[in-house]
Design an enzyme around this catalytic site. Sequence first.
Site, PDB file in Angstrom:
ATOM      1  N   ARG A  47      15.985  -8.836   4.310  1.00 12.30           N
ATOM      2  CA  ARG A  47      16.522  -9.180   3.061  1.00 12.30           C
ATOM      3  C   ARG A  47      15.699  -8.251   2.034  1.00 12.30           C
ATOM      4  O   ARG A  47      14.085  -8.074   2.048  1.00 12.30           O
ATOM      5  CB  ARG A  47      16.328 -10.924   1.940  1.00 12.30           C
ATOM      6  CG  ARG A  47      16.509 -10.840   0.807  1.00 12.30           C
ATOM      7  CD  ARG A  47      16.736 -11.920   0.189  1.00 12.30           C
ATOM      8  NE  ARG A  47      17.651 -12.363   0.680  1.00 12.30           N
ATOM      9  CZ  ARG A  47      18.792 -13.857   0.189  1.00 12.30           C
ATOM     10  NH1 ARG A  47      18.072 -14.667  -0.643  1.00 12.30           N
ATOM     11  NH2 ARG A  47      19.526 -14.669   0.672  1.00 12.30           N
ATOM     12  N   LYS A  79       0.714  -0.844  -0.254  1.00 12.50           N
ATOM     13  CA  LYS A  79      -0.124   0.162  -0.036  1.00 12.50           C
ATOM     14  C   LYS A  79       0.576   0.980  -0.181  1.00 12.50           C
ATOM     15  O   LYS A  79       0.058   2.818  -0.184  1.00 12.50           O
ATOM     16  CB  LYS A  79      -0.621  -0.074   1.295  1.00 12.50           C
ATOM     17  CG  LYS A  79      -1.915  -1.566   0.888  1.00 12.50           C
ATOM     18  CD  LYS A  79      -2.743  -1.159   2.717  1.00 12.50           C
ATOM     19  CE  LYS A  79      -2.951  -2.358   3.208  1.00 12.50           C
ATOM     20  NZ  LYS A  79      -3.550  -2.480   4.895  1.00 12.50           N
TER      21      LYS A  79
HETATM   22  N1   CP Z   1      22.533 -18.146  -0.250  1.00 11.29           N
HETATM   23  C1   CP Z   1      21.342 -17.904  -0.197  1.00 11.29           C
HETATM   24  O1   CP Z   1      21.477 -16.494  -0.254  1.00 11.29           O
HETATM   25  O2   CP Z   1      20.678 -18.498  -0.599  1.00 11.29           O
HETATM   26  P1   CP Z   1      18.774 -18.075  -0.716  1.00 11.29           P
HETATM   27  O3   CP Z   1      18.558 -16.763  -1.902  1.00 11.29           O
HETATM   28  O4   CP Z   1      18.264 -19.789  -1.087  1.00 11.29           O
HETATM   29  O5   CP Z   1      18.649 -17.547   1.069  1.00 11.29           O
END
Ligand code: CP
Length: 298
Positions: free
Chosen positions: A99, A78
Amino acid sequence: MRHLLSTRDMPKETILGLLDRADQHKKTPPKPNLQGKILATCFFEPSTRTRLSFETAMKRLGGDVIGFHAADHTSSKKGESLQDTIRIMAQYADAIAIRHPLEGSAALAAEVSDKPVINCGDGSNQHPTQTLLDLYTIRESQGRLEGLQIALVGDLKHGRTVHSLLHTFNHFKPRIYLIAPPGLELPKQQLDELKAHGIMFSCHQTLDSIVPKLDIIYCTRIQHERFNDKIEHAELVKPYRITPELLEPAKPNLRILHPLPRLNEIDPAVDKLPHAYYFEQSQNGLYVRQAILNTVLT
Ligand code: CP
């Protein structure tokens, strides 16, 4: 250690301390001393190993996990900012594993979080927990970290695992061989940093003439999600694709590492050879991430 954002400037004793702690966890399952603690896994990009090994590590240590792995199902869809998302997650959890495709995103998260932030990959920049498990695996397979002959192979321009790993090499002074397809070479800034640290390196287009010298081949995939050009993956990796034939002149101690996922840069026939060590490497991620969680949460 408050946050784990980068391997740049990470002291050697911090690295070795975490590897030793991971070693203890591998030999003897650790006590569930994170009971009552919660880890938030905030994954704005796909992951199999990093997210699930962190979640397993947290649960094996007695803790619990919340989070998301499809940002489209959160309020960022959103238009909520990354900073606001992290502020909220920090209200619910004791540590945040993030991440995100933006370089520097984990550092942005750490600025607004009063809980430890662990960088699980920020664009092409850094993947420090992968580096720690890579170093753990190199030490486990070679008995040492110093003075090794290491080839870094694949997309060296966009590969964050390579960038992160290189920042630790000033402590261990390997001889490095860089093998990348044209246009995907290591950025000049990183080459300059290697020179500044007095690390010996050379750049190559193919792997075959180097194989007999090597202790470690660190292979990576082409990070096609980081650029717009259409690529023919099989053609690009042909000059360095790892096959049983390529490995015939290898030293017995040569080990092949790969952060995974792999595409076609390693022939599956290599999996049966004693040189293949990428699945052991992935398994080591669990012990290293247990060591990280125990460090930032206790
Ligand atoms: N090595 C690694 O970062 O794998 P993933 O993207 O599956 O987390």
